[in-house]
Write an enzyme that holds these catalytic residues in place. Structure first.
Site, short mmCIF file in Angstrom:
data_model
loop_
_atom_site.label_atom_id
_atom_site.label_comp_id
_atom_site.label_asym_id
_atom_site.label_seq_id
_atom_site.Cartn_x
_atom_site.Cartn_y
_atom_site.Cartn_z
N GLY A 188 0.84 -1.17 0.00
CA GLY A 188 0.00 0.00 0.00
C GLY A 188 0.88 1.23 0.00
O GLY A 188 2.05 1.17 0.41
N ASN A 189 0.34 2.33 -0.46
CA ASN A 189 1.10 3.57 -0.46
C ASN A 189 0.15 4.75 -0.49
O ASN A 189 -0.92 4.70 -1.10
CB ASN A 189 2.09 3.63 -1.63
CG ASN A 189 1.44 3.27 -2.95
OD1 ASN A 189 0.63 4.03 -3.48
ND2 ASN A 189 1.77 2.10 -3.48
N SER B 291 9.26 2.64 -1.98
CA SER B 291 8.81 1.32 -2.44
C SER B 291 9.27 0.21 -1.50
O SER B 291 10.44 0.14 -1.12
CB SER B 291 9.39 1.07 -3.84
OG SER B 291 8.95 -0.16 -4.36
N TYR C 190 -24.09 16.93 9.05
CA TYR C 190 -23.46 15.91 9.90
C TYR C 190 -22.18 16.46 10.50
O TYR C 190 -21.47 17.22 9.84
CB TYR C 190 -23.15 14.68 9.04
CG TYR C 190 -22.48 13.55 9.80
CD1 TYR C 190 -23.23 12.52 10.37
CD2 TYR C 190 -21.09 13.51 9.96
CE1 TYR C 190 -22.63 11.48 11.06
CE2 TYR C 190 -20.48 12.48 10.67
CZ TYR C 190 -21.25 11.47 11.22
OH TYR C 190 -20.64 10.46 11.91
N SER D 283 7.54 4.62 -4.39
CA SER D 283 6.60 3.56 -4.75
C SER D 283 6.62 3.29 -6.25
O SER D 283 6.66 4.23 -7.06
CB SER D 283 5.18 3.99 -4.34
OG SER D 283 4.24 3.16 -4.96
N SER D 284 6.57 2.01 -6.61
CA SER D 284 6.53 1.66 -8.03
C SER D 284 5.26 2.18 -8.69
O SER D 284 5.18 2.27 -9.92
CB SER D 284 6.65 0.15 -8.20
OG SER D 284 5.65 -0.51 -7.46
N ASP E 196 -23.19 7.66 2.19
CA ASP E 196 -22.61 8.72 3.01
C ASP E 196 -21.29 9.25 2.42
O ASP E 196 -20.91 10.38 2.69
CB ASP E 196 -22.32 8.20 4.43
CG ASP E 196 -23.54 8.23 5.34
OD1 ASP E 196 -24.45 9.03 5.09
OD2 ASP E 196 -23.57 7.45 6.31
N HIS F 72 -3.27 3.81 -2.59
CA HIS F 72 -3.45 2.52 -3.28
C HIS F 72 -3.18 1.41 -2.28
O HIS F 72 -2.21 1.46 -1.52
CB HIS F 72 -2.48 2.40 -4.46
CG HIS F 72 -2.43 1.03 -5.04
ND1 HIS F 72 -3.56 0.37 -5.49
CD2 HIS F 72 -1.40 0.17 -5.26
CE1 HIS F 72 -3.21 -0.83 -5.95
NE2 HIS F 72 -1.92 -0.98 -5.81
#
Lengths: 239, 239, 239, 239
Positions: free
Chosen positions: C27-28, C44, C228, C73-74, C119, C94
Site C-alpha cells: 500500500g502507499n 517502495s 453531519y 513507490s513503483s 454517506d 493505493h
C-alpha cells in the site's frame, strides 16, 4: 551447531502466529544450510509461546536427526523430500491456514486472478492429486513430499516461480530462498485464497489474469528487470 | 474443596474468550473429579473478566449444588447427563461459537473433509435431532444431554473418537480427558466448521476424506502408535 | 523540504496497517503541495514499522524524483497521472485490501446499496476496463492512471463525488482533499465491499439505493447544506 | 446536568468500538431520564478516542438541545421518535455494523434460527419498509423513526420482546432498558446476522426455530420464570 540458522528458523516460526497462519501448534518452518547438507526444523507439537531457538532440531538430508533433544516435526520427511528435489530452496513452511485448507479440501487450485497473486506467483497455485491408500499406509510423510514434486513435474510448473502448493485433502506448503521468504509466500497464498474465494463466488466465471499482466507483475518484483522495492536491479535507488 | 480442580476449570473457562469462542458470557466449561463423583462448573452469566477460581460451583452427579455461592451454569443438567453417560471424560465445554452454530442452525453435520478435522475427530461431527416440544417443555437441559447421548448411540459413534457434537438449532458441545482438552476440541471444531463452510460452498460436492487418510491422521495423534508431538508412544523423543 | 507534508503523508501511510488495509508493504499514500507542484510519496517496499517521515520521497508532476534517498513507490507514475488529471485532489492511496480486490478480480463495480456507501460515495465505485497487452507492456503504471481517468470520463462520473476506483484484475485506488481523507475513503470502500458481498449473495437481486436516498445521505455530509458532524455549514454547533 | 447519565451514555458509546460494532464515528448511543423527560446523546462525528462524558448533549423529547456545546448526533430525531413511541425503553443505539447492514441492504429480516437469537429476541428482527421519496426529502430522520414504529405496529411485534430493527437500505437500531442493554442487544443482533448468513447459504431452506424452543430460550432469560444468570427470579442463587 548451526546457531545462526536455528535463530533464523525460530524467528520464521514465530512469524506464523503473528501473521495469523496457525492455530495451536499446527505449523512448522525449516531452513537449510546447503554447504553442510543439514536443515533445522521446529520440534513437533510445541507451543509457540514456549519455543526457543535452542529447541530447533538439526536433521540431515536422509531425514535423520543429527542434533536436538526434542522430536522434530512429524512432517520432517516431507521437508526432506522437498529439499532433495528442489536443490535451490532455502526454507520450507507448512501450515493449516484456513483459506488454503478450504481450497485443498475442495481439491481446487488457487487461481491467479489478480495482481496480488501475480506479484508473487507466476501462475496458479496447484493442488496435488490425492494420495492413494498405498501411499498413505506406507510412508505417508515421504509420499506427501513425492506428491508435491510429481505435481510440479507433471504440470511443468517451475517450483521457483510458483513457490507454494496445496496437498489435496490436507493443506498448504510453501518455500523460498530463506525461511522468512517461505513464510512470506505462505501468507500471500492465504490472502490470495481469501480474495479468490470471494471473487469466484461473486462472478462464477473464469477471471484469470491474462499472460501479459502476469508477466508484468511477476517480473516487476522478480528477475533481472525487477524494479519494485529498494534492492532490485532496476529500482531507482540503485541508479 | 477441590481447589486444584477449580483452578483448572477456571483456567479452561478463561481460554474461551482468548480463543475467540465466546461472546459475552455465552460459554461454560466444567471438569470432574471421578473419585469423588463431583464436578466443578462456571457460574451462570458471570463476565469472564470478573470470574475467579473461587466462583466455581461444585455439583454432584445428580446435578445438585454441593458448594458455591453462585448459581451454576443453566446448562448444568446437560453436563450432568454427559458425565453419567460418558464415564471416561474429564471435562465438558459448551459455547455459541458462530461457525458451529451456523451448522447447528442448518442442522448439518460438520463433515470430515481434511486432515485438520481428521487430526482430532475420527469422523464427522454429528448434529443431533431437534428436541421435541415435550422434551423442551419438561426438562430441557436434561433432554439436551439425552439428545446428545442418543445421537452417539443411534449412529454408533464413539464419543471418545469424536469428542464433539452439535445440538440442532442450538450449538456445540465438546469434551475431553481434561477441561483443557475439551476446550481444545471446541476450538478445532470451530476452525473445521469455518474451513468446511468455504470448501462446501466452493466445490458443492462431497469431498469427505477417505477412510485410510482418516485412519492415518487420527492415529498419528491418538492411540498406541501415535508419533506426533513430544509425549506420544512412538515419538522420536522417546526412542 | 516539505517537512510538514512528509509528516502528514507518513501519518496517513501509518493508518493503513492500523485500519487493516494492508498486508506486508502492499500500500502507499501520497500527498501534494499544489502551489509548489510537488508531491510526497512512500518509498517502495519499505516495512511500515521501519518507516519514518524522512523516508518520504518528493516527486514533481512529471513523475521525477526531486528529493529522497529511497526509491519511490513503483506506483508513482499512477499517482502522477491522477494528480495531473484531477487538479483538485490533495492525496491518493493505493492498497490491495482484500474485499476490494475481490470485486476488482470479478471485474464488478462496488454497487451503492445502502447509506453506508451513500454517506461517502455519490454512486457506485466503478471498475475500470482491463488494460490491454500494449498498455501493460509499454508504460504500465502510467496506463493504470490513464485507465482510471478514462473510466471517470467515459461514464461521466465526478471524481470528487466518487473518490475511489477499482482497476480491473488489480485493486483499489482512492483519493481525497488530503492524504488522511484519501485513506478514509479507502477504508469506507473496503467496508462497503464487504457489506455488498454479503448483501448480493443473500438477495441475488439489484438492491441499489434509490436516487433520493443517495441524495439525502450524500448531501447530509457534503456540500453547502451538510449538517453531519461539528464543522459542516448547517450543523447545530454553528448556529 | 445529568452527570451520572452522561457517564453511563459515554460508557455505552465506548463499548461500540470495543465490541467491533463501529468503523470511524458511525454509531451513537443515547440514554434517557424519564422523570425529567430528557435524554443524553453522543455528539455528531466525534472520534471515539477523543470523546469525554462532558461532550454528551442533552436533548428534550421535542428533539431540542437543552445543554451541550457540540452538535448532537444527526440521528437525534430518530432517537426522539423512538423515546416517545416506546415509553418503557431507557437507551437506544444505532450503528452501521456490517452483518446487520448486509441484511438491511438485502431488505431481509434477520431470522430467528437458533437459540443464540432466541435467548435475546422473541422472534425475527424485522426490516422496515424502505422510506418513500417524500419521507426522505421532508424530515428524513424523523421518518426513519416513524418507519420503525410503523413496522412494529403493522406486524404486531412487541418492541420489548424484539428490541432491534433494521431500517431498509440503511442499518440497525437497537434499544433496551438501559444504554448498556441497548448496546448488548446491538451486539447480539450482529452476531446473529453473521451466524444466519452462513446458515442460510449452507442450507438454503427455512430453518426457523419452532415456537416452543423460542419460548423456552427466551423465557429462560426473561420474565418472572427466568432462571439464567445470578439475578433472575428463579436462579438457584436466589433460592
Amino acid at each position: 551447531m548451526l546457531e545462526a540458522l536455528k535463530k533464523e528458523v525460530y524467528d520464521a516460526n514465530m512469524q506464523l502466529p503473528k501473521l495469523d497462519l496457525v492455530t495451536f501448534t499446527w505449523g512448522n518452518v525449516s531452513g537449510i544450510d546447503r554447504e553442510k547438507g543439514l536443515f533445522v526444523i521446529k520440534p513437533s507439537g510445541v507451543d509457540y509461546d514456549q519455543l526457543t531457538p535452542a529447541d530447533m532440531v538439526v536433521v540431515n538430508l536422509k531425514g535423520e536427526v543429527v542434533e536436538g533433544k526434542l522430536n522434530p516435526s512429524s512432517d520432517t520427511p516431507t521437508h526432506t523430500v522437498l529439499y532433495n528435489a528442489f536443490p535451490d530452496i532455502g526454507g520450507i513452511v507448512h501450515t493449516h491456514s484456513p483459506w488454503a485448507v478450504s481450497f485443498a479440501s475442495a481439491e481446487m487450485d488457487i487461481p491467479n486472478l489478480n495482481t496480488t497473486a501475480a506479484d508473487t506467483f507466476y501462475g496458479d497455485i496447484p493442488v496435488s492429486e490425492a494420495l492413494t491408500k498405498a501411499q498413505i499406509e506406507t510412508a505417508y510423510e515421504d509420499e506427501t513430499g513425492n506428491a508435491i514434486v510429481k505435481t510440479f513435474a507433471d504440470r511443468g510448473i517451475d517450483h521457483n516461480a510458483v513457490p507454494a502448493v496445496l496437498v489435496a485433502q490436507h493443506g498448504p506448503f510453501a518455500w523460498g530462498a530463506t525461511p522468512a521468504k517461505a513464510v512470506y509466500n505462505a501468507k500471500v497464498m492465504e490472502v490470495v485464497a481469501e480474495i479468490d474465494y470471494h471473487a469466484l463466488t461473486l462472478s462464477h466465471r473464469d477471471s484469470h489474469v491474462p499472460q501479459y499482466l502476469l508477466d508484468k507483475h511477476y517480473y516487476r518484483k522478480h528477475g533481472k528487470n525487477a524494479y519494485y522495492g529498494q534492492n532490485n536491479p532496476k529500482s531507482n535507488a540503485h541508479k
